[in-house]
Design an enzyme around this catalytic site. Structure first.
Site, PDB file in Angstrom:
ATOM      1  N   ASP A 120      -1.916 -14.474   1.364  1.00 26.15           N
ATOM      2  CA  ASP A 120      -2.951 -15.153   2.153  1.00 26.15           C
ATOM      3  C   ASP A 120      -2.514 -16.575   2.512  1.00 26.15           C
ATOM      4  OD1 ASP A 120      -5.379 -15.267   3.464  1.00 26.15           O
ATOM      5  OD2 ASP A 120      -6.482 -15.951   1.689  1.00 26.15           O
ATOM      6  N   ARG A 136      -3.841 -20.845   8.003  1.00 28.64           N
ATOM      7  CA  ARG A 136      -3.978 -22.260   7.634  1.00 28.64           C
ATOM      8  C   ARG A 136      -2.628 -22.975   7.667  1.00 28.64           C
ATOM      9  NH1 ARG A 136      -6.811 -21.009   2.250  1.00 28.64           N
ATOM     10  NH2 ARG A 136      -6.329 -18.890   2.950  1.00 28.64           N
ATOM     11  N   ARG A 155      -2.286 -19.478  14.969  1.00 26.07           N
ATOM     12  CA  ARG A 155      -2.281 -18.657  13.749  1.00 26.07           C
ATOM     13  C   ARG A 155      -1.121 -17.656  13.755  1.00 26.07           C
ATOM     14  NH1 ARG A 155      -6.557 -18.216  10.551  1.00 26.07           N
ATOM     15  NH2 ARG A 155      -6.087 -16.026  10.174  1.00 26.07           N
ATOM     16  N   ASN A 210      -9.858  -6.685   8.173  1.00 23.70           N
ATOM     17  CA  ASN A 210      -9.162  -7.568   9.117  1.00 23.70           C
ATOM     18  C   ASN A 210      -9.343  -7.165  10.583  1.00 23.70           C
ATOM     19  OD1 ASN A 210      -6.447  -8.271   6.805  1.00 23.70           O
ATOM     20  ND2 ASN A 210      -8.191  -9.562   7.304  1.00 23.70           N
ATOM     21  N   ARG A 253     -11.239  -9.539  13.086  1.00 26.74           N
ATOM     22  CA  ARG A 253     -10.657 -10.721  13.737  1.00 26.74           C
ATOM     23  C   ARG A 253     -10.588 -10.533  15.245  1.00 26.74           C
ATOM     24  NH1 ARG A 253      -6.163 -13.071   9.553  1.00 26.74           N
ATOM     25  NH2 ARG A 253      -7.506 -12.899   7.717  1.00 26.74           N
TER      26      ARG A 253
HETATM   27  C1  IPE Z   1      -6.838 -10.695   2.381  1.00 24.48           C
HETATM   28  O1  IPE Z   1      -6.869 -11.872   3.098  1.00 24.48           O
HETATM   29  C2  IPE Z   1      -6.121  -9.640   3.188  1.00 24.48           C
HETATM   30  C3  IPE Z   1      -4.690  -9.842   3.362  1.00 24.48           C
HETATM   31  C4  IPE Z   1      -3.964 -10.786   2.824  1.00 24.48           C
HETATM   32  C5  IPE Z   1      -4.048  -8.866   4.188  1.00 24.48           C
HETATM   33  P1  IPE Z   1      -8.125 -12.284   3.986  1.00 24.48           P
HETATM   34  O2  IPE Z   1      -7.820 -13.586   4.585  1.00 24.48           O
HETATM   35  O3  IPE Z   1      -8.472 -11.176   4.915  1.00 24.48           O
HETATM   36  O4  IPE Z   1      -9.268 -12.388   2.886  1.00 24.48           O
HETATM   37  P2  IPE Z   1     -10.668 -13.141   2.905  1.00 24.48           P
HETATM   38  O5  IPE Z   1     -11.338 -12.819   4.207  1.00 24.48           O
HETATM   39  O6  IPE Z   1     -10.380 -14.608   2.788  1.00 24.48           O
HETATM   40  O7  IPE Z   1     -11.383 -12.628   1.707  1.00 24.48           O
HETATM   41  C1  IPE Z   2      -3.065 -13.521   5.560  1.00 30.10           C
HETATM   42  O1  IPE Z   2      -3.219 -14.763   6.145  1.00 30.10           O
HETATM   43  C2  IPE Z   2      -2.544 -12.478   6.523  1.00 30.10           C
HETATM   44  C3  IPE Z   2      -3.563 -11.507   6.964  1.00 30.10           C
HETATM   45  C4  IPE Z   2      -4.746 -11.378   6.481  1.00 30.10           C
HETATM   46  C5  IPE Z   2      -3.153 -10.618   8.050  1.00 30.10           C
HETATM   47  P1  IPE Z   2      -4.537 -15.164   6.939  1.00 30.10           P
HETATM   48  O2  IPE Z   2      -4.396 -14.751   8.358  1.00 30.10           O
HETATM   49  O3  IPE Z   2      -5.746 -14.630   6.252  1.00 30.10           O
HETATM   50  O4  IPE Z   2      -4.477 -16.738   6.837  1.00 30.10           O
HETATM   51  P2  IPE Z   2      -5.676 -17.723   6.484  1.00 30.10           P
HETATM   52  O5  IPE Z   2      -6.278 -17.228   5.214  1.00 30.10           O
HETATM   53  O6  IPE Z   2      -6.631 -17.656   7.630  1.00 30.10           O
HETATM   54  O7  IPE Z   2      -5.022 -19.045   6.341  1.00 30.10           O
HETATM   55 MG    MG Z   3      -6.954 -15.360   4.790  1.00 31.82          MG
END
Ligand code: IPE
Ligand code: IPE
Ligand code: MG
Length: 223
Positions: A12, A16, A25, A60, A63
């Site tokens: 994760d 960010r 992103r 996901n 999104r």
């Molecule tokens: C968890 O991350 C899923 C993956 C890393 C693929 P998210 O960013 O989707 O999780 P939440 O929404 O913060 O719980």
């Molecule tokens: C994890 O990074 C990757 C996926 C969930 C695909 P994020 O995309 O959730 O990154 P943050 O949490 O928004 O920084």
């Molecule tokens: Mg995330």
């Protein structure tokens, strides 16, 4: 010293990480994919049996379409690129999650990677894509056609049926939650949360976490 067979990582913080640098992103996702290769090589070097990586959850899909589309394209490109590393390091590629939601082309790339690496007998890299633990358990229970279902019946119907339970679960990005990842399989996993964003996660931190894991007292309800 605890024995370490299965490490699972919630990768994760890509979004960010990119934002911190004033980038989109998607830039973070690209960097995150590169990091997968680096950490997988290290897992293989360390002789881990299983490395499960959470790449795309059943949630996901919420999104923006542009981000989801980018992630699907990236996955396909990533698999084509990663094949060389998998073969050079004797790594077997597997997935958990419901593939049926992906395009036929992407399913083909995934299945080709599984097929080409099936005789490798080193570390198994398991990518969790369109994966959610609750979805997995629902799919599993619906496959079992009997009454008085046992723990073993469920385990044999899960996507992870050929793999052992998780020993060490790492989440990067600072959140202290599991986000629907391997809930059943992590019943007795040791958890490790780090604020490091996934693209910044390095070999030194990975090694430190493994050393910390080895010293933990795993009691499994005993004393
Ligand atoms: C968890 O991350 C899923 C993956 C890393 C693929 P998210 O960013 O989707 O999780 P939440 O929404 O913060 O719980
Ligand atoms: C994890 O990074 C990757 C996926 C969930 C695909 P994020 O995309 O959730 O990154 P943050 O949490 O928004 O920084
Ligand atoms: Mg995330």
């Amino acid at each position: 010293m605890n024995d370490l067979k299965h490490v699972a990582i919630i990768m994760d913080g890509n979004g960010r990480w990119a934002k911190q640098q004033g980038k989109l992103r998607t830039f973070g996702h690209k960097a995150g994919a590169q990091k997968v290769i680096e950490i997988t090589k290290e897992a293989s070097k360390r002789g881990l049996q299983y490395l499960t990586l959470y790449a795309f959850s059943t949630e996901n899909w919420k999104r923006e379409k542009s981000e989801v589309d980018f992630l699907m394209k990236l996955l396909s490109k990533f698999l084509k690129k990663e094949l060389k590393t998998l073969m050079q390091n004797n790594i077997k590629f597997r997935i958990i999650g419901d593939l049926s939601k992906f395009s036929k082309e992407l399913q083909k790339v995934i299945n080709t990677t599984i097929e080409k690496t099936k005789n490798n007998n080193g570390t198994v890299q398991i990518l969790a894509i369109n994966y959610g633990s609750q979805d997995e358990i629902v799919r599993a229970v619906n496959k079992i056609n009997k009454k008085n279902i046992t723990k073993e019946d469920i385990e044999l119907a899960l996507d992870t049926k050929e793999f052992c339970d998780v020993d060490l679960l790492i989440r990067t990005g600072g959140e202290m939650r599991l986000s629907n990842f391997l809930l059943w399989q992590s019943a007795y996993a040791e958890l490790f949360f780090t604020k490091t964003l996934w693209p910044d996660f390095g070999l030194k931190e990975f090694d430190d976490i493994i050393e910390n894991f080895k010293k933990r007292d795993r009691r499994y309800g005993g004393i």
